[in-house]
Structure formats: C-alpha cells, structure tokens
Motif scaffolding. Structure first.
Motif, PDB file in Angstrom:
ATOM      1  N   ARG A 657       0.794  -1.227   0.000  1.00 47.74           N
ATOM      2  CA  ARG A 657       0.000   0.000   0.000  1.00 47.74           C
ATOM      3  C   ARG A 657       0.826   1.276   0.000  1.00 47.74           C
ATOM      4  O   ARG A 657       0.488   2.245  -0.661  1.00 47.74           O
ATOM      5  CB  ARG A 657      -0.986  -0.024   1.166  1.00 47.74           C
ATOM      6  CG  ARG A 657      -2.216  -0.844   0.829  1.00 47.74           C
ATOM      7  CD  ARG A 657      -3.062  -1.113   2.034  1.00 47.74           C
ATOM      8  NE  ARG A 657      -2.399  -2.029   2.942  1.00 47.74           N
ATOM      9  CZ  ARG A 657      -2.955  -2.508   4.046  1.00 47.74           C
ATOM     10  NH1 ARG A 657      -4.166  -2.108   4.406  1.00 47.74           N
ATOM     11  NH2 ARG A 657      -2.310  -3.353   4.817  1.00 47.74           N
ATOM     12  N   VAL A 658       1.936   1.269   0.722  1.00 48.42           N
ATOM     13  CA  VAL A 658       2.757   2.484   0.744  1.00 48.42           C
ATOM     14  C   VAL A 658       3.466   2.646  -0.603  1.00 48.42           C
ATOM     15  O   VAL A 658       3.435   3.715  -1.220  1.00 48.42           O
ATOM     16  CB  VAL A 658       3.787   2.428   1.902  1.00 48.42           C
ATOM     17  CG1 VAL A 658       4.671   3.667   1.880  1.00 48.42           C
ATOM     18  CG2 VAL A 658       3.062   2.293   3.237  1.00 48.42           C
ATOM     19  N   ALA A 659       4.070   1.583  -1.070  1.00 45.00           N
ATOM     20  CA  ALA A 659       4.800   1.639  -2.348  1.00 45.00           C
ATOM     21  C   ALA A 659       3.871   2.070  -3.480  1.00 45.00           C
ATOM     22  O   ALA A 659       4.268   2.825  -4.371  1.00 45.00           O
ATOM     23  CB  ALA A 659       5.420   0.280  -2.653  1.00 45.00           C
ATOM     24  N   GLN A 660       2.628   1.618  -3.445  1.00 41.58           N
ATOM     25  CA  GLN A 660       1.691   1.968  -4.517  1.00 41.58           C
ATOM     26  C   GLN A 660       1.407   3.464  -4.559  1.00 41.58           C
ATOM     27  O   GLN A 660       1.116   4.018  -5.612  1.00 41.58           O
ATOM     28  CB  GLN A 660       0.395   1.157  -4.369  1.00 41.58           C
ATOM     29  CG  GLN A 660       0.586  -0.289  -4.831  1.00 41.58           C
ATOM     30  CD  GLN A 660      -0.545  -1.209  -4.417  1.00 41.58           C
ATOM     31  OE1 GLN A 660      -0.666  -1.568  -3.250  1.00 41.58           O
ATOM     32  NE2 GLN A 660      -1.393  -1.591  -5.359  1.00 41.58           N
ATOM     33  N   MET A 661       1.539   4.132  -3.401  1.00 37.93           N
ATOM     34  CA  MET A 661       1.335   5.585  -3.383  1.00 37.93           C
ATOM     35  C   MET A 661       2.561   6.338  -3.905  1.00 37.93           C
ATOM     36  O   MET A 661       2.516   7.545  -4.103  1.00 37.93           O
ATOM     37  CB  MET A 661       1.014   6.052  -1.959  1.00 37.93           C
ATOM     38  CG  MET A 661      -0.368   5.607  -1.513  1.00 37.93           C
ATOM     39  SD  MET A 661      -0.830   6.399   0.035  1.00 37.93           S
ATOM     40  CE  MET A 661       0.350   5.732   1.171  1.00 37.93           C
ATOM     41  N   HIS A 662       3.664   5.638  -4.061  1.00 41.76           N
ATOM     42  CA  HIS A 662       4.903   6.254  -4.558  1.00 41.76           C
ATOM     43  C   HIS A 662       5.396   5.407  -5.732  1.00 41.76           C
ATOM     44  O   HIS A 662       6.548   5.018  -5.787  1.00 41.76           O
ATOM     45  CB  HIS A 662       5.967   6.278  -3.461  1.00 41.76           C
ATOM     46  CG  HIS A 662       5.533   6.981  -2.208  1.00 41.76           C
ATOM     47  ND1 HIS A 662       5.856   8.294  -1.954  1.00 41.76           N
ATOM     48  CD2 HIS A 662       4.769   6.576  -1.170  1.00 41.76           C
ATOM     49  CE1 HIS A 662       5.316   8.654  -0.790  1.00 41.76           C
ATOM     50  NE2 HIS A 662       4.658   7.624  -0.306  1.00 41.76           N
ATOM     51  N   ALA A 663       4.468   5.109  -6.648  1.00 43.53           N
ATOM     52  CA  ALA A 663       4.688   4.000  -7.585  1.00 43.53           C
ATOM     53  C   ALA A 663       5.900   4.156  -8.495  1.00 43.53           C
ATOM     54  O   ALA A 663       6.708   3.256  -8.630  1.00 43.53           O
ATOM     55  CB  ALA A 663       3.439   3.799  -8.420  1.00 43.53           C
ATOM     56  N   GLY A 664       6.025   5.311  -9.162  1.00 43.12           N
ATOM     57  CA  GLY A 664       7.104   5.458 -10.138  1.00 43.12           C
ATOM     58  C   GLY A 664       6.901   4.532 -11.322  1.00 43.12           C
ATOM     59  O   GLY A 664       5.837   3.921 -11.485  1.00 43.12           O
ATOM     60  N   VAL A 665       7.904   4.448 -12.171  1.00 43.40           N
ATOM     61  CA  VAL A 665       7.836   3.556 -13.341  1.00 43.40           C
ATOM     62  C   VAL A 665       9.059   2.649 -13.293  1.00 43.40           C
ATOM     63  O   VAL A 665      10.041   2.942 -12.618  1.00 43.40           O
ATOM     64  CB  VAL A 665       7.844   4.349 -14.666  1.00 43.40           C
ATOM     65  CG1 VAL A 665       6.625   5.254 -14.764  1.00 43.40           C
ATOM     66  CG2 VAL A 665       9.136   5.152 -14.824  1.00 43.40           C
ATOM     67  N   SER A 666       8.989   1.548 -14.046  1.00 42.51           N
ATOM     68  CA  SER A 666      10.119   0.623 -14.032  1.00 42.51           C
ATOM     69  C   SER A 666      11.066   0.895 -15.199  1.00 42.51           C
ATOM     70  O   SER A 666      10.685   0.789 -16.363  1.00 42.51           O
ATOM     71  CB  SER A 666       9.649  -0.822 -14.108  1.00 42.51           C
ATOM     72  OG  SER A 666      10.780  -1.668 -14.162  1.00 42.51           O
TER      73      SER A 666
END
Ligand SMILES: Nc1nc2c(c(=O)[nH]1)N[C@H]1C(S)=C(S)[C@@H](COP(=O)(O)OP(=O)(O)OC[C@H]3O[C@@H](n4cnc5c(=O)[nH]c(N)nc54)[C@H](O)[C@@H]3O)O[C@H]1N2
Ligand SMILES: Nc1nc2c(c(=O)[nH]1)N[C@H]1C(S)=C(S)[C@@H](COP(=O)(O)OP(=O)(O)OC[C@H]3O[C@@H](n4cnc5c(=O)[nH]c(N)nc54)[C@H](O)[C@@H]3O)O[C@H]1N2
Ligand code: SF4
Ligand SMILES: [Mo]
Length: 713
Positions: A657-666
């Motif tokens: 959930r936290v990472a999804q709010m700071h998703a960025g791109v690969s």
C-alpha cells in the motif's frame, strides 16, 4: 523491561552492527553498535526498515493460494504438499527443464537460504536455473574463475591501505559498497585522500562518490573498456609494468601488451569522451603510486563489455604489482571457507534452448527467461519457483517477463510480499522476517575489506506457526525427493534435521579460524580477525597453480572491439541511499520526501527535447516506453539520461500500500532483453539507447504502463 540485542544488518553488503532495544517483543530503537569492530557505530537510514518490515501489515504471514475467488490462506503442511505435487507433476508431464527457478538478491543475505537453497535446486535437476547474478556481478565470477580458478575468489580493493583508488562505475557513498563490504565506506574513502592518496572516479554522473573524489572523469557510458585498454597501453609503452612478487606465476602478459598496443589514448579519446592526456596521466599516477587498485562495479558490470571491463580492472592492478598486496586488490580469509565448499564454477557446459546463451556456475542468464517461457517446443518452461526475487522489476524487458509469467501453467514464490512478480504466483510461501531469524554472513565475509566474523541470534521470537526460510526450503526438498533413490532422500533428511546453526558450526570449525559457533557467540559484537593478508599463489584454484592473465575467451572478444561514437542518448541507472532494489518502498519513512523516480537530463538535452524541470517526459527504447517527471541536472554528462530501478509499483494485484502511493515507473520496461554482454550473458542495464520527448498536454490518455510517479507527501 527493555532488553538490548546486537545483530548485523542484512539489508546491504556493508554488514553494519546494530544495537536494538526490544520491549514487549517490539523493537523500540535501532542504533549503530559502537562496539562492532568492523562498523564501529556506522548505520544508514535503511536499518530502521528492519522494524518496518517486522511490523508491516502488508507483509505476508501465512501461505496463500490463488483461487477463483481470491487469495486463500493455507496450512503450512498443505502448502508444501501442494508445491511439491505441482512441481513433480510439471516435471513428469513435460520434463525436468519445464520447471525453472529464479533466486533473487536477498538470498545472499540469508544464511538459511544459502545453506538450504542449493540442495533444493539440485533436487529440481533443471537446467533452467536463473538468479539476480546475471543482472549484476556475473562478469566478476567469470573473470575470477578463468584467472584464479574459482568463481568466488574475488579480488577485494584494500581501501583502508591503498594510496590510489581508481574506481569505474561504482557509487559506494550511496550503495555502501558492493563486492567490497566496507561499513562507513565514505569515511574510508575520505581517509585515502586525507593520508595523501588519490581517489579517481570514472562515472558519467557526478555522484556523491565523485563529489568526494580527487578527480572525476565523466566517461561516455559503455566505453570504459577503451579507457581501460588505453591506460594499459600507457603502462606498457612507458615501461611501467612491474609484476612484483607474483611475476613467476603470471602468464599472458605479452598477449595483453599486444592487445593494448592497438589502443593508444589518442585513438580512444573521442569514443570515451575523455582527453588522451588525462588517460595517460591517470596511467602514470596509478603505476607510480606506492600501492594502487582498480575497482569497477555496476556501471561496468552490467554493460555491453561487462566481462572485458572486469577483466581489465584486474589486469591493471596486476600489471602494476598490486595484486594480492596490501593497498592493492586482496583476497579474504573468511571464518567459514565458503570457497572450499562450493563449486569452482562450470563454464558453458550447456546452453539455453532458445538463444543458445552459455551456462555459468549452473545458471543461465536471466535475460533469456521470458523467451524460455514464451517459446513453445520441447523443453519449454511451464512452471516457476521464485525465491526472494522480483524479476519483473529487476530484469531487462520486465513487461515481456510480466506477460510470460502470466502464461505459466503454475508458479510458486517464497517471498514476504505480494509484489509485481509474486502476484503471478499460484502459491506464495512467506518466511519469517529478518529480525526473527539468526544471521551469519556466509557471503559478505568473503567480500569484505577486512576479516571479521559475527553471529547474530534472532532478535525477536519466531512468530507461532511461522516457518523460517530454511524450514520452507528443506520441507519442500524433502517432499520432492520422497520417492527418489535412498541417497537423495538421506541428504534431504540429514541436513533438514541438523538445521542451519549446526551446519554453520561445522563450517566454522573446519574453517581457518578454527573456532566453533559457541566461541563466536561469546563475542556478540563480532570478532576482528585482522586486515587481509597476501595468499597467492597458495590460494589459487587453477589446475596449473598459475594465473593466466590473458584467457583466450577474453582476448578473442577484445580483438573484436571497434571504437565507435555513441548514439545520441544513453540510459544509465541510479541508486538512492533510502532504496534497496525494488523492495523497501513499502516503508513510509524510506519513501517520504521528493519523488525519486525521475529521469535526470542534462540542461542541453532537456532543451533539445523541449522538456523542463519537473515536466512529465516520455522515454522510449526499442522495447518500451515510460512517462515520468524530468529532473534537469548538470550532475549528468550531456548525452546521458538516468532513471533509478526498482520502481513501477503499479500492476493490479500487488499488495504494497505504501509503495503503490509512490509507484514510479520501471526502468526495466526500457532495458532490452536482447542486449547482453556476449562473453558472460550478463544483462546490459547501463548504456541503453533511448529517445526523450515532451509529453504534450491533451495528447491522449496515458497508456497502461505510463504511470507518472506519484507526488511525494
Ligand atoms: N535497470 C536496473 N536493473 C537492475 C539493477 C540496476 O542497477 N539497474 N540492479 C540489479 C541488481 S544489482 C540486483 S541485485 C537485482 C535485484 O533483483 P531481485 O533480487 O530480483 O529483486 P529485489 O528487489 O532484491 O527483490 C527482493 C525480493 O525478495 C523479497 N525478500 C526480501 N527478503 C527476503 C527473505 O529473507 N526471504 C524471502 N523469501 N524473500 C525476501 C522481497 O519481498 C522482494 O520481493 O536488480 C537488478 N536490476
Ligand atoms: N542504497 C542502496 N544501496 C544498495 C542498493 C540499492 O538499491 N540502494 N543495492 C545493492 C546492490 S544489490 C548492489 S549490486 C550494489 C551496487 O553498488 P554500486 O555499483 O556501487 O551502485 P550503483 O549506484 O549501481 O553504481 C553504478 C555507477 O555506475 C555509473 N555508470 C553507469 N553506467 C556506466 C558506464 O557505462 N561506465 C561507468 N564508468 N559508470 C557507469 C552510474 O552512474 C553509477 O554511479 O548496491 C547495493 N547497495
Ligand atoms: S549501510 Fe547497509 S548494512 Fe549498514 S545499516 Fe545501511 S543497509 Fe544496513
Ligand atoms: Mo545487486
């Protein structure tokens, strides 16, 4: 009552000693352990993530099986029975190689995995074994195997004593050092200059490490091999070769002289983007320093000439008499002599089915995994086991691998999280988190700049009903060999009963320090076993007992080199102190602040592409495109763009959930699975050709994997 505990941080290679306070089974503080003889109190912000992982509500705690109506918890015995049955079924119907395995980076930071993973993999008896090694340090192993006879006999820069450190493509001030375990590496680098020595950093970006160096050379990505050859050229042409103490066991110097003769600094200057005279001066200073070492890491490991670069770093160190000598490149004497107990490393004994890439050390290059899954025919991969890895974000052409995983008949992942990779699994088996398990650095003591040893008992009690990594691996192993011949059943049974502590104790007793686990445990802060000591030629694993400095395989590849001018824009990576590959972005304290998943561009290139600081920018390569905010910066060399890896927490079905709010791109949606270092099969993640353009307003909806990085908080 609060209790105090000491342990080694397992998150990166630096092995910092930690002092943890625990109250009511909860960690209340994590500090650097001042009495750890190696790290002497050093710590970085990531260490606090050990508490965050422990308490993370998103961390998986029970086995989960995918069903039509969602994820269902499963009892451990049922989960392991199911995993074994499915693996055996796939292998029975489609052959052994139909089952593939991928091992990620955290395995090397986990002694349970290191002791129990290899026997499980042997039991699978598949050629389709992959790991993060082939998006990382594979060239180092190939070089060590061919020069010194063992894939793990890696020369470590003796930075505490050197007078001249010539560093290619590494940013230890941020990464905390790699294949060079050195807690508080920044202070150690500063100490080189303070004692009158020199640090030279060769890097297309003015990194934090470059900032503290005495000299920074902003090279064109992918061209280091020419700079290294030009330096070798100068060493030969100015009569600066001095092999020193090991001269009588070194072969191949004449062949290297002949090769280097083709690359005078003037010939390579334009290609590498550095002045001929600069290269000459570096060569002279390197050769005339009291001691010197040439070290190269990710920037020169995961690029098109990765193996040649790593070879030539050893060549420069050796030509100047700095191999196996204080202040040069040295070899460790770890308390557990892992080398004596592991394979020297097979070279090209078989090849991958689709692209014919060579095996090394029992593994195939992971750049070919997706096509092994997607290409029909005899031997096609239909099932996958992943252990502590996230190849969808960490290997080239991640989108293709994502599609490939989707098409598998069955997949099982041993992991603590449902992430971009494990979301494809049919079964996820989560081990205990780091603080609930014992720790001993089997690998990083082999790679450290000083000999030390430390055992860390579990800080917190094991959660009831959970399994340690080694228990999962050994439980699966036992089930897989349940109907195999007696010998294989016996191996699984015996090691399973012993447990990792007993195995470690045995390893310590037969090791060079000859001390058992009990003795080591009397030193909760760890034991200092002293600086690295010269060990060659006795330590060589080559059959001849000599060093062939110029293996035919490397000479042949080097003789094909052509100096070319680089394409206009080349993509490179970037690490951040508060990230760790793809998996610490679920810790709020580590992701807070400005968005970090940005594309850095030099002002000239930004102006040319018509993008401004902060604007959404489209970056395209042969295999894909991403859209992310631009960061205009003079840190980076014109013609080079930089994007960090490990971001792109956007796919449906992940639970971070936290990472999804700071998703960025690969960034690995841009790197190309077809681009590899031809000598080793290692991926090319630095020096990928891209184009950059502005995202026009109203130019249509953003596509599926064009997610702008989310704003910070
Ligand atoms: N473009 C680009 N790509 C890169 C790189 C780059 O510089 N640029 N760097 C490369 C490098 S050096 C590496 S090492 C790879 C890393 O690539 P991977 O190893 O594939 O990925 P990680 O991000 O380390 O993912 C680790 C996974 O292990 C899980 N995990 C953590 N600890 C444990 C544990 O104790 N047990 C189990 N079972 N699971 C655990 C985490 O939840 C996470 O899912 O990425 C590579 N990819
Ligand atoms: N904070 C943090 N620490 C980490 C990690 C992390 O993700 N975050 N990951 C850990 C892992 S798994 C590893 S393997 C290590 C990696 O440790 P390092 O190799 O020290 O780290 P990188 O940041 O990848 O450094 C590579 C450098 O090479 C430069 N470079 C890129 N292309 C080229 C080129 O063609 N030539 C030259 N000369 N330079 C080039 C880049 O600008 C970059 O500065 O870090 C470990 N430590
Ligand atoms: S530098 Fe590495 S080992 Fe040290 S505290 Fe940070 S993550 Fe842990
Ligand atoms: Mo790595």
């Amino acid at each position: 009552m609060p209790t105090t505990h000491f342990r080694t941080c397992n998150l990166c290679e630096a092995m910092c000693g930690l002092e943890l306070t625990v109250e009511d089974n909860r960690v209340t503080s994590i500090r650097g352990d001042k009495d750890d003889p190696f790290s002497r109190g050093h710590i970085c912000p990531k260490a606090l993530a050990l508490k965050d992982i422990q308490e993370d509500p998103d961390r998986l705690r029970v086995p989960l099986r995918r069903t039509k109506s969602g994820w269902e918890p499963l009892a451990w015995d049922d989960a392991l029975d199911l995993a074994a049955a499915k693996i055996l079924q796939i292998q029975k119907s489609h052959g052994r190689d139909a089952m593939a395995a991928y091992l990620g980076n955290p395995n090397v930071h986990n002694y349970g995995s290191l002791l129990y993973g290899p026997p499980l993999l042997r039991a699978l008896r598949t050629k389709n074994r992959y790991s993060a090694t082939s998006v990382d340090q594979l060239p180092h192993h190939v070089v060590a195997r061919l020069l010194f006879g063992h894939q793990l006999l890696l020369p470590i820069p003796d930075i505490d004593r050197t007078d001249y450190l010539l560093m290619f493509g590494a940013n230890p001030v941020v990464s905390n050092g790699s294949l060079m375990s050195a807690p508080d590496v920044k202070r150690r680098l500063q100490a080189i200059s303070a004692r009158g020595g020199t640090v030279v950093v060769v890097d297309p970006r003015r990194t934090k490490t470059a900032e503290l160096a005495d000299q920074h050379l902003a090279i064109v990505p992918g061209t280091d091999v020419f700079a290294l050859l030009a330096i070798a050229h100068t060493i030969f042409s100015e009569g600066l070769v001095n092999l020193g103490r090991l001269a009588h066991v070194i072969d191949g110097v004449a062949a290297i002289a002949k090769l280097a003769r083709q690359f005078p600094p003037e010939r390579v200057a334009e290609t590498v983007g550095l002045k001929a005279n600069t290269l000459r001066e570096v060569a002279r200073a390197f050769a005339s320093a009291k001691s010197a070492v040439c070290y190269g890491r990710m920037g020169v490991s995961v690029q098109r000439h990765g193996t040649l670069c790593q070879w030539l770093t050893v060549v420069l160190t050796t030509l100047t008499g700095n191999l196996d000598r204080a202040g040069g490149a040295m070899f460790t004497t770890p308390a557990v002599d892992v080398l004596a107990q592991t394979s020297r490393g097979g070279v090209g004994r078989y090849h991958s089915r689709v692209r014919g890439l060579p095996e090394f050390g029992g593994e195939l290059p992971v750049a070919t995994l997706a096509e092994e899954i997607l290409t029909p025919g005899e031997g096609q991969v239909r099932g996958l086991l992943t252990v502590a890895g996230n190849p969808v974000l960490s290997t080239p052409n991640g989108q293709q691998l994502d599609r490939a995983l989707q098409s598998l008949a069955w997949m099982v992942s041993i992991d603590m999280y449902r992430n971009e990779t494990t979301r494809h699994a049919d079964l996820i088996l989560p081990p205990t988190p780091p603080l609930e398990r014992d720790h001993y650095d089997l690998v990083f003591h082999v790679l450290a700049i000083r000999n030390t040893a430390k055992f860390s008992p579990a800080t917190l009690p094991q959660t009831e009903g959970s399994l340690h990594e080694w228990e999962i691996l050994s439980g699966l192993h036992r089930r897989l060999v349940a109907h195999a011949p007696a010998r294989r059943r016996l191996e699984a049974g015996v090691t399973g009963r012993l447990g990792p502590r007993r195995l470690l104790d045995l390893g310590l007793r037969v090791g060079p320090a000859g001390m058992g686990l009990q003795k080591l445990r009397r030193h909760p802060h760890g034991i200092d076993l002293g600086p690295l000591i010269p060990q060659l030629p006795a330590r060589l694993f080559t059959r001849s007992g000599r060093i062939d400095l110029a293996p035919e395989k490397f000479l042949a590849a080097a003789n094909n080199l052509e100096c070319e001018t680089a394409p206009s824009l080349l993509l490179i990576g970037r690490r951040h102190l508060r990230s760790n590959n793809s998996w610490l972005h679920n810790s709020s304290r580590l992701v807070k602040g400005k968005p970090r998943c940005t594309v850095q561009l030099h002002p000239t290139d930004a102006a040319h592409a018509g993008v401004t600081d902060g604007a959404l920018t489209r970056v395209r390569s042969r295999v894909g495109e991403v859209v992310l905010p631009c960061e205009v910066s003079t840190e980076i060399r014109p013609g080079v763009v930089s994007i960090p890896h490990g971001w792109g927490h956007t796919p449906a079905g992940i639970a971070l959930r936290v990472a999804q709010m700071h998703a960025g791109v690969s960034v690995n949606d841009l790197t190309d699975d077809q681009q590899i270092d031809p000598v080793s099969g290692n991926a090319v993640l630095n020096g990928v050709e891209v184009t950059v353009s502005a995202v026009e307003h109203g130019s249509g909806a953003l596509g599926a994997h064009e997610n702008p990085a989310s704003p910070g908080d």
